[in-house]
Write a protein that holds these residues in place. Sequence first.
Motif, PDB file in Angstrom:
ATOM      1  N   LYS A 239       0.823  -1.216   0.000  1.00  0.00           N
ATOM      2  CA  LYS A 239       0.000   0.000   0.000  1.00  0.00           C
ATOM      3  C   LYS A 239       0.852   1.259   0.000  1.00  0.00           C
ATOM      4  O   LYS A 239       0.516   2.258   0.642  1.00  0.00           O
ATOM      5  CB  LYS A 239      -0.954   0.042   1.214  1.00  0.00           C
ATOM      6  CG  LYS A 239      -1.730  -1.231   1.448  1.00  0.00           C
ATOM      7  CD  LYS A 239      -2.648  -1.588   0.308  1.00  0.00           C
ATOM      8  CE  LYS A 239      -3.419  -2.868   0.598  1.00  0.00           C
ATOM      9  NZ  LYS A 239      -4.070  -3.394  -0.629  1.00  0.00           N
TER      10      LYS A 239
ATOM     11  N   GLY B 297      -5.478  -4.950   4.707  1.00  0.00           N
ATOM     12  CA  GLY B 297      -5.516  -3.649   4.031  1.00  0.00           C
ATOM     13  C   GLY B 297      -6.687  -2.762   4.413  1.00  0.00           C
ATOM     14  O   GLY B 297      -7.011  -1.832   3.670  1.00  0.00           O
ATOM     15  N   ALA B 298      -7.318  -3.031   5.556  1.00  0.00           N
ATOM     16  CA  ALA B 298      -8.459  -2.191   5.943  1.00  0.00           C
ATOM     17  C   ALA B 298      -8.769  -2.349   7.429  1.00  0.00           C
ATOM     18  O   ALA B 298      -8.495  -3.401   8.026  1.00  0.00           O
ATOM     19  CB  ALA B 298      -9.697  -2.550   5.123  1.00  0.00           C
TER      20      ALA B 298
ATOM     21  N   CYS C 243      -3.468   5.359   9.558  1.00  0.00           N
ATOM     22  CA  CYS C 243      -3.349   4.611   8.292  1.00  0.00           C
ATOM     23  C   CYS C 243      -3.786   3.153   8.378  1.00  0.00           C
ATOM     24  O   CYS C 243      -2.945   2.241   8.405  1.00  0.00           O
ATOM     25  CB  CYS C 243      -1.928   4.740   7.781  1.00  0.00           C
ATOM     26  SG  CYS C 243      -1.633   6.392   7.134  1.00  0.00           S
TER      27      CYS C 243
ATOM     28  N   ASN D 203      -4.947   1.581   6.016  1.00  0.00           N
ATOM     29  CA  ASN D 203      -4.548   0.882   4.776  1.00  0.00           C
ATOM     30  C   ASN D 203      -3.365  -0.046   5.059  1.00  0.00           C
ATOM     31  O   ASN D 203      -3.152  -1.002   4.315  1.00  0.00           O
ATOM     32  CB  ASN D 203      -4.217   1.878   3.653  1.00  0.00           C
ATOM     33  CG  ASN D 203      -3.180   2.908   4.056  1.00  0.00           C
ATOM     34  OD1 ASN D 203      -3.099   3.311   5.213  1.00  0.00           O
ATOM     35  ND2 ASN D 203      -2.379   3.341   3.108  1.00  0.00           N
TER      36      ASN D 203
ATOM     37  N   GLY E 256      -8.811   2.261   4.340  1.00  0.00           N
ATOM     38  CA  GLY E 256      -8.207   1.090   3.711  1.00  0.00           C
ATOM     39  C   GLY E 256      -7.463   1.421   2.429  1.00  0.00           C
ATOM     40  O   GLY E 256      -7.470   2.561   1.965  1.00  0.00           O
ATOM     41  N   GLY E 257      -6.815   0.404   1.878  1.00  0.00           N
ATOM     42  CA  GLY E 257      -5.997   0.621   0.683  1.00  0.00           C
ATOM     43  C   GLY E 257      -6.217  -0.419  -0.401  1.00  0.00           C
ATOM     44  O   GLY E 257      -5.323  -0.634  -1.227  1.00  0.00           O
ATOM     45  N   ASN E 258      -7.404  -1.024  -0.416  1.00  0.00           N
ATOM     46  CA  ASN E 258      -7.636  -2.063  -1.416  1.00  0.00           C
ATOM     47  C   ASN E 258      -8.305  -1.498  -2.661  1.00  0.00           C
ATOM     48  O   ASN E 258      -9.515  -1.301  -2.697  1.00  0.00           O
ATOM     49  CB  ASN E 258      -8.476  -3.187  -0.808  1.00  0.00           C
ATOM     50  CG  ASN E 258      -7.715  -3.906   0.284  1.00  0.00           C
ATOM     51  OD1 ASN E 258      -6.496  -4.079   0.192  1.00  0.00           O
ATOM     52  ND2 ASN E 258      -8.409  -4.321   1.337  1.00  0.00           N
TER      53      ASN E 258
ATOM     54  N   SER F  32     -11.433   6.111   1.520  1.00  0.00           N
ATOM     55  CA  SER F  32     -10.529   6.750   2.477  1.00  0.00           C
ATOM     56  C   SER F  32     -10.269   8.208   2.146  1.00  0.00           C
ATOM     57  O   SER F  32      -9.774   8.954   2.982  1.00  0.00           O
ATOM     58  CB  SER F  32      -9.181   6.027   2.486  1.00  0.00           C
ATOM     59  OG  SER F  32      -9.334   4.697   2.883  1.00  0.00           O
TER      60      SER F  32
ATOM     61  N   VAL G  50      -4.378   4.470  -1.072  1.00  0.00           N
ATOM     62  CA  VAL G  50      -5.617   4.448  -0.294  1.00  0.00           C
ATOM     63  C   VAL G  50      -6.779   4.229  -1.237  1.00  0.00           C
ATOM     64  O   VAL G  50      -6.731   4.611  -2.400  1.00  0.00           O
ATOM     65  CB  VAL G  50      -5.836   5.760   0.508  1.00  0.00           C
ATOM     66  CG1 VAL G  50      -4.645   6.027   1.420  1.00  0.00           C
ATOM     67  CG2 VAL G  50      -6.086   6.949  -0.414  1.00  0.00           C
ATOM     68  N   GLU G  51      -7.840   3.604  -0.740  1.00  0.00           N
ATOM     69  CA  GLU G  51      -9.002   3.388  -1.593  1.00  0.00           C
ATOM     70  C   GLU G  51      -9.871   4.638  -1.588  1.00  0.00           C
ATOM     71  O   GLU G  51      -9.724   5.495  -0.709  1.00  0.00           O
ATOM     72  CB  GLU G  51      -9.760   2.128  -1.139  1.00  0.00           C
ATOM     73  CG  GLU G  51     -10.160   2.107   0.312  1.00  0.00           C
ATOM     74  CD  GLU G  51     -10.636   0.705   0.763  1.00  0.00           C
ATOM     75  OE1 GLU G  51      -9.914  -0.269   0.503  1.00  0.00           O
ATOM     76  OE2 GLU G  51     -11.709   0.624   1.370  1.00  0.00           O
TER      77      GLU G  51
END
Lengths: 314, 314
Positions: free
Chosen positions: A272, B50-51, B43, B45, B304-306, B279, B275-276
């Motif tokens: 990430k 990842g969340a 963070c 992510n 999250g970062g997905n 976010s 980041v998704e």
Amino acid sequence: MQLPTFADVEKAHRLIAQQIHRTPILTSESINQILGGQFFFKCENFQKVGAFKFRGASNAVLNLSKADALKGVATHSSGNHAAALALAARMRGIAAHVVMPSNSPEIKKKAVAGYGAIITFCEPSLEARESTLRDVISRTGATEIHPYHNFHVIAGQGTAAKELMEDSPALDVLLCPVGGGGLLAGTALSVKYLSPFTQVIACEPAGADDAFRSFYGNQLFPSIQPKTIADGLLTSLGEMNFQIMKEKVDAVVTVPETAIVEAMRLIWERMKIVVEPSSAVPLAAVLEGKVEVKGKKVGIIVSGGNVDLGKLPF
Amino acid sequence: MQLPTFADVEKAHRLIAQQIHRTPILTSESINQILGGQFFFKCENFQKVGAFKFRGASNAVLNLSKADALKGVATHSSGNHAAALALAARMRGIAAHVVMPSNSPEIKKKAVAGYGAIITFCEPSLEARESTLRDVISRTGATEIHPYHNFHVIAGQGTAAKELMEDSPALDVLLCPVGGGGLLAGTALSVKYLSPFTQVIACEPAGADDAFRSFYGNQLFPSIQPKTIADGLLTSLGEMNFQIMKEKVDAVVTVPETAIVEAMRLIWERMKIVVEPSSAVPLAAVLEGKVEVKGKKVGIIVSGGNVDLGKLPF
């Protein structure tokens, strides 16, 4: 030609410590599982200006005499070094003159301008860059700070690996991307002093393999029409950098473009973090099986995170 | 309907501490300069899967009795909660049954499968998800863990804000995205207990504004054909979440899609983190002038970062 030693890296570190970030070392359980090594990523994408270049530029600027500093600094650069020099100059309150090819990525042009550099655009050829730079220097009296063929720049870049060695467990291997060789030379100085048995492996795109050819051919060959997505690694290896590399680096490996993109994607998806293609070259070497990592502790210098989000390879 | 309190967040934190990451809080001088506030990004992510969802899922799984745990857990989810529940279940050594819409992003399908869940795909409608889930539960005896309308899930999600309040200076404002309201409810519990004068502002895409309508209309309105790039925020606010929100949240603001993409780009470019879109919604609210940040200390939960790197909005 006087070459820097680890003592110069130490001096650099003391000088620049106040203005650089001591960047984090990230690990990823999923990347360890996928690749079978234990990886330690030194994240210079989180450095000021988004790249390790700020270390070397800071050291060069802070080493100028007062009289020279007053006339400013100058460079030609495709981006990260220019931004780094501009910020380092601004922090010392002096002028930075930057000659940039007109086709540089937008994000890098914006960054350089944002740090207050005086920019002169030129044609995207080495000749145009050098002649334009000579004009700027003769007009201003500024000191040229070369992006990598420079004593203080090399010493400054070595501080990233110094921090990595100080902050991580003993590494078996350290992987470092190589373009002009500033980061590689500094890294090799630090690693071989602090941990002589740690292997230092330079990682290079096959499409810009001058370091590979020079290292194994035992003479300095320039890049000829290099072509790679890793735009930070297009430049030819410098003379000082080659000398240090011959003495301190254990091997050079090259990787295809597809592996660079795959490695970049792996880092973005799993860790990430935003890294530029040049930073993915070491992990690409692992993906390609060019470096044995099974059961080893592997350090990777993540050189930077400046990418044009409008032009991603995914 | 029993609602969790901060005491339940504390209990959750003790229970899940061993298996979650205490994620870093990042700051960015350039974002502070651009926007005029002092921002603290929590963070998530960098959380496992990842969340932030891994916090709530872990707490729910660890609260099951031995007898119930043996029959496994089940959920329908568009992704992050499913991955989180799958990993939490695997870490307790029990089965996770996941009902997923067939059109979920590839990266989320792969992640859920990778964490060992037993997946049943269904049509992308709430009806299909619910009826398929009922089938799975009647067949297996698994306990349903709802993604947000769940006591232990809410308590678990609150641990992110608890850490943020513990690890940063006193905040004037905390901005939190809202979809189903699990993160928002947990966040509000933590913030209003630990720092009653910190404002909690829920941030929502204008294209999925059920929390906004519910909060100011003082009754729970469902999402009707929500449409937003912030795919984590498409779900309708839950009943428990709404009750907590009414009591503890100070305001709800909505933002247009363009601002979400701009904010996401700003975070990627300046902070070098992935980041998704969900976010980026809080920072979008700042860009839109919906939240006054001048001179204030502002916390933001990066949920999250997905993201599917093949489908970026840049």
